[in-house]
Scaffold this active site. Structure first.
Site, PDB file in Angstrom:
ATOM      1  N   ALA A 143     -38.218  31.348  20.766  1.00  0.00           N
ATOM      2  CA  ALA A 143     -39.078  32.520  20.562  1.00  0.00           C
ATOM      3  C   ALA A 143     -39.637  32.605  19.143  1.00  0.00           C
ATOM      4  O   ALA A 143     -40.222  33.621  18.766  1.00  0.00           O
ATOM      5  CB  ALA A 143     -38.299  33.794  20.891  1.00  0.00           C
ATOM      6  N   HIS A 220     -26.289  28.840  18.512  1.00  0.00           N
ATOM      7  CA  HIS A 220     -26.298  28.901  19.993  1.00  0.00           C
ATOM      8  C   HIS A 220     -26.354  27.505  20.629  1.00  0.00           C
ATOM      9  O   HIS A 220     -27.368  27.083  21.194  1.00  0.00           O
ATOM     10  CB  HIS A 220     -27.383  29.825  20.538  1.00  0.00           C
ATOM     11  CG  HIS A 220     -28.743  29.756  19.933  1.00  0.00           C
ATOM     12  ND1 HIS A 220     -29.469  28.600  19.808  1.00  0.00           N
ATOM     13  CD2 HIS A 220     -29.540  30.748  19.461  1.00  0.00           C
ATOM     14  CE1 HIS A 220     -30.640  28.864  19.268  1.00  0.00           C
ATOM     15  NE2 HIS A 220     -30.707  30.175  19.047  1.00  0.00           N
ATOM     16  N   ASP A 251     -23.274  35.026  28.177  1.00  0.00           N
ATOM     17  CA  ASP A 251     -23.789  36.042  29.089  1.00  0.00           C
ATOM     18  C   ASP A 251     -23.918  35.528  30.516  1.00  0.00           C
ATOM     19  O   ASP A 251     -24.344  36.264  31.410  1.00  0.00           O
ATOM     20  CB  ASP A 251     -25.137  36.588  28.602  1.00  0.00           C
ATOM     21  CG  ASP A 251     -26.216  35.510  28.481  1.00  0.00           C
ATOM     22  OD1 ASP A 251     -25.907  34.317  28.691  1.00  0.00           O
ATOM     23  OD2 ASP A 251     -27.368  35.866  28.179  1.00  0.00           O
ATOM     24  N   GLY A 252     -23.567  34.253  30.740  1.00  0.00           N
ATOM     25  CA  GLY A 252     -23.692  33.674  32.067  1.00  0.00           C
ATOM     26  C   GLY A 252     -25.095  33.190  32.377  1.00  0.00           C
ATOM     27  O   GLY A 252     -25.324  32.631  33.452  1.00  0.00           O
ATOM     28  N   ASP A 277     -26.689  37.188  20.169  1.00  0.00           N
ATOM     29  CA  ASP A 277     -28.122  36.891  20.042  1.00  0.00           C
ATOM     30  C   ASP A 277     -28.917  38.002  20.732  1.00  0.00           C
ATOM     31  O   ASP A 277     -29.972  37.760  21.335  1.00  0.00           O
ATOM     32  CB  ASP A 277     -28.461  35.531  20.642  1.00  0.00           C
ATOM     33  CG  ASP A 277     -29.814  34.993  20.178  1.00  0.00           C
ATOM     34  OD1 ASP A 277     -30.407  35.585  19.253  1.00  0.00           O
ATOM     35  OD2 ASP A 277     -30.284  34.003  20.762  1.00  0.00           O
TER      36      ASP A 277
END
Length: 388
Positions: A143, A220, A251-252, A277
Site C-alpha cells: 500500500a 510482516h 489475523d488468519g 499492522d
C-alpha cells in the site's frame, strides 16, 4: 487508582508458567511477587480472583485504530488510538508512519514527539515511532505510494527525521536491495533505530548482507516480499534461517495458521513478534477508510485497496492472542512472549515485557476466555472493562 497497589489472587505468568502469585506495585514498579498473599505494607488491594495476569502487550507496527489514521493523527488523535489500544491489553506501542511526503512525515513526527514527551495520559503510552519507508521496493510496495518511495538510500533524510523526533524513532523498515541500504543500516543503528527489512524483492545474498550489517527484524514476514525458492531462499529464507526477529500478522488472512506454526517451529517462540499492522478501521465496522494517502475498503473485516491489494488489517493485539492460541494449539504461557517480552527485548526495553521485581507494572488482566478485563501501564489503570 494510583500506581501503588497490591494485586492478589490472580494467576500470573512467572518464569514461563502460569502460577498463583500476588504482586506488590509501588510507584509503577513491581516490588514483590509472593505466594502467601500477605500485604505487609498495607498497600491498596486489587482482587484479581479468577483472572490471568500477563505483561501488557506491545504493538510495534500499527497505522491506527478507532477511526484515526497515524499519517493524519494530531496529538489528540494519537491519544485516541492509545485509549483504544488500552482496551485491547496494550501497555505500549509504536506509531507506524506510512511512506508520505517529507513535509507530512515531519508533521507526523512532531505530533508523536509531543505525545511521547507529554507524559502519561488515559491510554496505552506511545513509546516511539516506526518509519515504514520510504526506502522500500516498488515491486513489493503493497500500500506504499510508489511516487514517494526512495530509490537510493539517503542517510541525511533519516538523520533529519530523527533530529525532528528528538531521538524517538525507534524502528525503521528498509528494503535491502535499494542501493546504499546495506551501508545505511549501521548508521541508522547508531542513531538509535532498530532496523528491519521488508517490502522487499531481495535475493538471499543481499538480504543476508543486511543481517550481517545489523538488521535485527523482518517486517510482516510473508507479506509484501519475495517468497522462498529452493534456488534462492530470498529474504523469506534469510528470515527463517537467521536469528532475526520476525513480525507476524496473525489475523488468519495475512498468514495461514499452518504458516504461523511453521514460523514458531523455525524461529522458536522467542523470535516471534505478534503485530497488528492495523489501520484506522480497527475497532470499527466495515466501510471506507484511509491508510495514509490510500483509500481502503473494509469488507468482512478485511482491509484492501480498490485494486484488491491487502492494506493493513483490522486486527487487535487481544484478538491476535486468541488467534495464536487456536492457530498454534500451544498454552498461554508459551504464546505470551510473542506479544510482549520479545518486543521489549528487540527494542532494548529491559524493564518491560516481563513480570519480575524491578520491572514496570505494565499488566493486562484477562478472563478465562482471554478477554481483556483491565490494563495497567506503569501501574496506572488505563482501562477497566465496564461493569467490572
Amino acid at each position: 487508582m494510583n500506581n501503588t497497589f497490591f494485586l492478589k489472587n490472580g494467576t500470573l505468568l512467572s518464569e514461563g508458567a502460569m502460577v498463583p502469585l500476588h504482586m506488590a506495585v509501588e510507584n509503577g514498579v513491581i516490588t514483590a511477587l509472593t505466594t502467601d498473599g500477605t500485604n505487609p505494607k498495607g498497600l491498596p488491594e486489587v482482587d484479581a480472583a479468577g483472572l490471568q495476569i500477563l505483561p501488557g502487550f506491545l504493538d510495534l507496527h500499527t497505522h491506527g485504530a478507532a477511526g484515526v489514521d497515524v499519517n493524519a493523527a494530531d496529538v489528540d488523535g494519537l491519544r485516541t488510538i492509545g485509549r483504544f489500544f488500552a482496551s485491547q491489553g496494550v501497555s505500549g506501542w509504536l506509531c507506524s508512519i506510512l511512506t508520505d511526503t517529507v513535509e507530512q512525515t515531519l508533521w507526523c513526527i512532531e505530533q508523536a514527539r509531543q505525545v511521547i514527551e507529554g507524559g502519561p495520559y488515559d491510554g496505552a503510552p506511545l513509546l516511539g515511532i516506526h518509519l515504514e519507508g520510504p526506502c522500500l521496493s516498488t515491486e513489493y510496495k503493497g500500500a506504499m505510494p510508489e511516487h514517494l518511495l526512495m530509490h537510493e538510500a539517503n542517510y541525511d533524510l533519516f538523520a533529519r527525521y530523527q533530529t525532528a523526533a528528538n531521538g524517538h524513532i525507534r524502528y525503521v523498515t528498509l528494503s535491502p536491495e535499494i542501493p546504499g541500504v546495506v551501508e545505511l543500516v549501521p548508521r541508522l543503528t547508531a542513531l538509535g533505530m532498530v532496523c528491519a527489512m521488508g517490502h522487499s524483492g531481495a535475493g538471499y545474498d543481499c538480504a543476508m548482507g543486511c543481517i550481517h550489517a545489523g538488521v535485527r527484524s523482518v517486517t510482516h514476514l510473508g507479506n509484501a516480499m519475495r517468497l522462498f525458492h529452493q534456488h534462492d531462499p530470498a529474504v523469506f529464507g534469510v528470515a527463517l534461517e537467521s536469528d532475526a526477529y520476525v513480525e507476524a500478522i496473525c489475523d488468519g488472512r495475512h498468514l495461514h495458521p499452518g504458516t504461523v506454526r511453521l514460523y514458531c517451529k523455525a524461529k522458536g517462540m522467542h523470535r516471534m513478534l505478534a503485530v497488528t499492522d492495523s489501520i484506522m478501521a480497527a475497532g470499527l465496522p466495515d466501510g471506507q477508510y484511509k491508510l495514509g494517502v490510500n483509500d481502503v475498503i473494509v469488507k468482512d473485516g478485511d482491509a484492501k485497496l480498490p485494486n484488491g491489494v491487502r492494506a493493513g488489517s483490522t486486527l487487535t493485539m487481544a484478538q491476535a492472542l486468541r488467534n495464536l492460541l487456536v492457530f498454534t494449539r500451544r498454552p498461554l504461557e508459551q504464546i505470551a512472549p510473542m506479544l510482549s517480552e520479545n518486543q521489549a527485548r528487540l527494542m532494548g526495553w529491559p524493564s518491560k515485557g516481563r513480570l519480575a521485581v524491578g520491572c514496570d507494572a505494565d499488566l493486562v488482566l484477562l478472563d478465562g476466555a482471554c478477554q481483556v478485563v483491565q490494563t495497567f501501564a506503569a501501574g496506572h489503570s488505563v482501562y477497566t472493562r465496564p461493569n467490572c
